[in-house]
Structure formats: C-alpha cells, structure tokens
Design a protein around this motif. Structure first.
Motif, short mmCIF file in Angstrom:
data_model
loop_
_atom_site.label_atom_id
_atom_site.label_comp_id
_atom_site.label_asym_id
_atom_site.label_seq_id
_atom_site.Cartn_x
_atom_site.Cartn_y
_atom_site.Cartn_z
N ILE A 86 -1.72 42.32 72.31
CA ILE A 86 -0.55 42.87 73.01
C ILE A 86 0.08 44.03 72.23
CG2 ILE A 86 1.82 42.43 73.76
CD1 ILE A 86 1.01 39.73 74.72
N PRO A 87 0.37 43.88 70.92
CA PRO A 87 0.97 45.00 70.19
C PRO A 87 0.09 46.24 70.16
CG PRO A 87 1.23 42.96 68.96
CD PRO A 87 0.28 42.67 70.07
N VAL A 88 -1.23 46.05 70.10
CA VAL A 88 -2.15 47.19 70.06
C VAL A 88 -2.06 47.99 71.36
CG1 VAL A 88 -4.57 47.88 69.94
CG2 VAL A 88 -3.73 46.03 68.49
N ILE A 89 -2.15 47.29 72.49
CA ILE A 89 -2.08 47.96 73.78
C ILE A 89 -0.69 48.57 73.99
CG2 ILE A 89 -2.21 47.63 76.28
CD1 ILE A 89 -4.28 45.45 75.79
N ALA A 90 0.35 47.84 73.58
CA ALA A 90 1.72 48.33 73.76
C ALA A 90 1.98 49.60 72.97
CB ALA A 90 2.71 47.24 73.36
N ARG A 91 1.39 49.70 71.78
CA ARG A 91 1.55 50.93 70.99
C ARG A 91 0.93 52.13 71.70
NH1 ARG A 91 0.72 47.63 66.21
NH2 ARG A 91 -1.51 48.08 66.27
N VAL A 92 -0.25 51.93 72.28
CA VAL A 92 -0.89 53.00 73.03
C VAL A 92 -0.02 53.40 74.22
CG1 VAL A 92 -2.91 53.65 74.40
CG2 VAL A 92 -3.20 52.26 72.33
N ALA A 93 0.52 52.40 74.92
CA ALA A 93 1.38 52.68 76.08
C ALA A 93 2.63 53.45 75.67
CB ALA A 93 1.77 51.36 76.75
N LYS A 94 3.19 53.11 74.52
CA LYS A 94 4.39 53.80 74.05
C LYS A 94 4.11 55.27 73.80
CE LYS A 94 8.21 53.14 70.83
NZ LYS A 94 8.75 52.28 69.74
N GLU A 95 2.94 55.57 73.24
CA GLU A 95 2.56 56.96 73.01
C GLU A 95 2.45 57.74 74.32
OE1 GLU A 95 -1.04 56.76 70.81
OE2 GLU A 95 -0.09 56.01 68.97
N LEU A 96 2.09 57.03 75.40
CA LEU A 96 1.94 57.66 76.71
C LEU A 96 3.21 57.56 77.55
CD1 LEU A 96 -1.62 56.28 77.56
CD2 LEU A 96 -1.05 58.61 76.85
N ASN A 97 4.28 57.02 76.96
CA ASN A 97 5.58 56.83 77.64
C ASN A 97 5.46 55.94 78.87
OD1 ASN A 97 8.38 57.24 77.78
ND2 ASN A 97 8.14 58.90 79.26
N VAL A 98 4.62 54.93 78.78
CA VAL A 98 4.47 53.94 79.85
C VAL A 98 5.36 52.74 79.51
CG1 VAL A 98 2.88 52.40 81.06
CG2 VAL A 98 2.11 54.68 80.34
N THR A 99 6.23 52.36 80.42
CA THR A 99 7.10 51.20 80.20
C THR A 99 6.26 49.93 80.17
OG1 THR A 99 8.95 52.30 81.29
CG2 THR A 99 9.06 49.89 81.09
N THR A 100 6.38 49.17 79.09
CA THR A 100 5.50 48.03 78.86
C THR A 100 6.27 46.71 78.91
OG1 THR A 100 4.13 49.42 77.44
CG2 THR A 100 3.79 47.04 77.32
N VAL A 101 5.77 45.80 79.74
CA VAL A 101 6.36 44.46 79.87
C VAL A 101 5.33 43.43 79.41
CG1 VAL A 101 7.38 42.77 81.44
CG2 VAL A 101 7.73 45.23 81.84
N GLY A 102 5.66 42.71 78.35
CA GLY A 102 4.80 41.63 77.90
C GLY A 102 5.20 40.34 78.61
N ILE A 103 4.22 39.62 79.13
CA ILE A 103 4.47 38.30 79.73
C ILE A 103 3.71 37.29 78.89
CG2 ILE A 103 4.25 36.84 81.76
CD1 ILE A 103 4.40 39.31 83.49
#
Length: 294
Positions: A86-103
C-alpha cells in the motif's frame, strides 16, 4: 445500510478509469473480483497478488493510475504483502497527484490488544503516512454487532462496494445542488483516518433517520462523527420525488450546528430508481479523525 443503490452515471463523457481500484494479496484481490461483477462504470481495476517491491513494478503502477483521479487500495491487515505494498503504490499516486484511499480490513481473528491498533502497529502508521484517507474495517465489530452466524466476508465485500459505488455516483451524477469531484476531493485529500457510509431514512423524520442509519454501521468502530474534521453529506431522493429542499436543509443545518468544530458540505440529487417514494438515502464521507492516544 443500503448496499445496492448504485446506478449508471449520467455523465458518459467521464474517462473510463476516473476511479482506479487495486486489490492486494488474496483478500484484496478477492474483494476486487466481487466488485467487478457489479460492472460499475468509469472504474477500472488491477490486482497484485505478489510483492510489487520484489517485482520492481513501479513503472507498471504509474501507467495503471496515471489518468485516475481517485485510487482505492484494498488489503487485509494479516497479509504482509498488503501492508508493504500500500505505501509503495500510494507514494507513486502522490507523485501523480492522485487522491489515494486505503481500505484496510482487519479480520475477526486478528489480535487487536486493548483496542490500540493504530498506535501499536507500525505498519498501519506507515499506511496512514502515504495515503490521503485510510478507512479501517474491523471484522470483530461486525461479529460483536451482528453475530458470528452472518457471512462476514460478504458484509465486508458489500461495504467496500458501497464506499466505491457511492463516491462514483456523487462525482458523476447531475445533482440538484451541485456536488462533484472537488467536493469529494476536499473530504478525502489529506483527510487521514476516516470512513464512508450510507443509510436510508423514511417517514416524517427521514433526514434524521437516514443519518442515524449511516452512523450506526459497526464497521466504523470507535469513530465518533463529532470528532471528524471534515464531513460531506450527499442526499439522494427517488426519481418521482417532489423534494422540499428548504425543509430538509433546515433539518440538516440543525444537525450540523451540533458539530460546531466540523467543516461540512452537503448536496442533493434526485432521480434514483433504487430509492422509494418518501425515502432518502444519505452518503456520509467523514475524515480527519485523530488517532486515539489513550
């Protein structure tokens, strides 16, 4: 809780992968397979049943989510692959300015000593650090509220479907009082610990009843709505409903006044075939809860 009140979005010009849903590990992948069967529009899916760190899949992840606006990442607490990925994918999303919701699903068998799981588990803190919003579903709360005779996995599947489907509907339907992606993004972006829930209300006090129905959900164990920093309320009426917004808005404002420290926004929409006459559905998106330090 209404788990099936999803309809095809009116706005067909929205990109197909406006929302991306990624399942990690056997548990997360299983939930994604369940959601896929519903065939929600404007949502695309991906599954990772192996560690993306070991497989060096960073570029693949970036390609998967680059055109999405909201990313949901689903995993189980008792699967190491999920907690690491989850943190790995979320970091990539943050770089792309994609709002990330972890469930994050905590199964009933998982040890949550003294109920202090957020403080005692470094993995969860790590997930919270990189996701915009973290929604935790407590399996033990389902068992204690509904009993062990229920199909716990089915309840979890339906709740995750509700979260994703309701948010999709809000940002793609034509609302009577405008609510769109910007509102959802406001509620989720950097929101931290939170939850999404929905409820149905009927009768003379249908607004109050709908809100109470949404907030009694056992999967959001331990979160007091009055302690949220941000609160979004979206009300959906039946297709033939002749809505008296002024009366309903007075009721909603009275509810909001009881939570004076919470930033709130709300909207209305009409046209759902899944809502009966004289009934209303509310979707609640709450975020900004503080971690329990007791």
């Amino acid at each position: 809780m209404d788990s099936n009140a999803f309809s095809s979005p009116i706005n067909s010009s929205v990109q197909e992968n406006l929302i991306k849903v990624i399942g990690i590990g056997s548990g997360g992948c299983g939930i994604v397979r369940f959601i896929r069967q519903v065939r929600l529009e404007n949502i695309s899916f991906a599954t990772y049943d192996a560690n993306v760190i070991a497989l060096d899949k960073y570029e693949d992840i970036s390609i998967e989510i680059q055109f999405s606006k909201i990313l949901f990442i689903i995993a189980y607490m008792d699967e190491v692959i999920g907690m690491e990925t989850i943190p790995v994918i979320a970091r990539v999303a943050k770089e792309l300015n994609v709002t990330t919701v972890g469930i994050l699903i905590i199964p009933p068998s998982y040890d949550t000593t003294d109920g202090k799981i957020l403080e005692q588990n470094k993995s969860i803190k790590n997930v919270m650090q990189y996701t915009d919003s973290l929604q935790i579903i407590h399996g033990k709360s389902i068992v204690s509220s509904l009993g062990a005779d229920f199909n716990i996995q089915n309840i979890i599947n339906q709740h995750v479907l509700t979260i994703i489907g309701d948010i999709m509907n809000i940002i793609t339907r034509n609302n009577m009082v405008a609510m769109d992606f910007a509102d959802i993004n406001w509620a989720l972006k950097g929101g931290g610990l939170g939850f999404v829930s929905s409820g149905i209300g009927k009768g003379r006090k249908r607004i109050e009843n709908a809100i109470q129905d949404a907030l009694k959900l056992p999967l959001c164990d331990g979160l007091d709505i009055s302690e949220a920093k941000r609160l979004l309320l979206n009300f959906t009426y039946g297709k033939e409903e002749n809505v008296s917004l002024l009366k309903d808005m007075d009721t909603i404002k009275h509810f909001i006044e009881t939570m004076s420290f919470v930033e709130t926004t709300f909207g209305f929409e009409r046209g759902s075939n899944n809502i009966s006459e004289n009934a209303v559905k509310v979707t609640v998106v709450a975020s900004g809860f503080e971690k329990n330090e007791k």
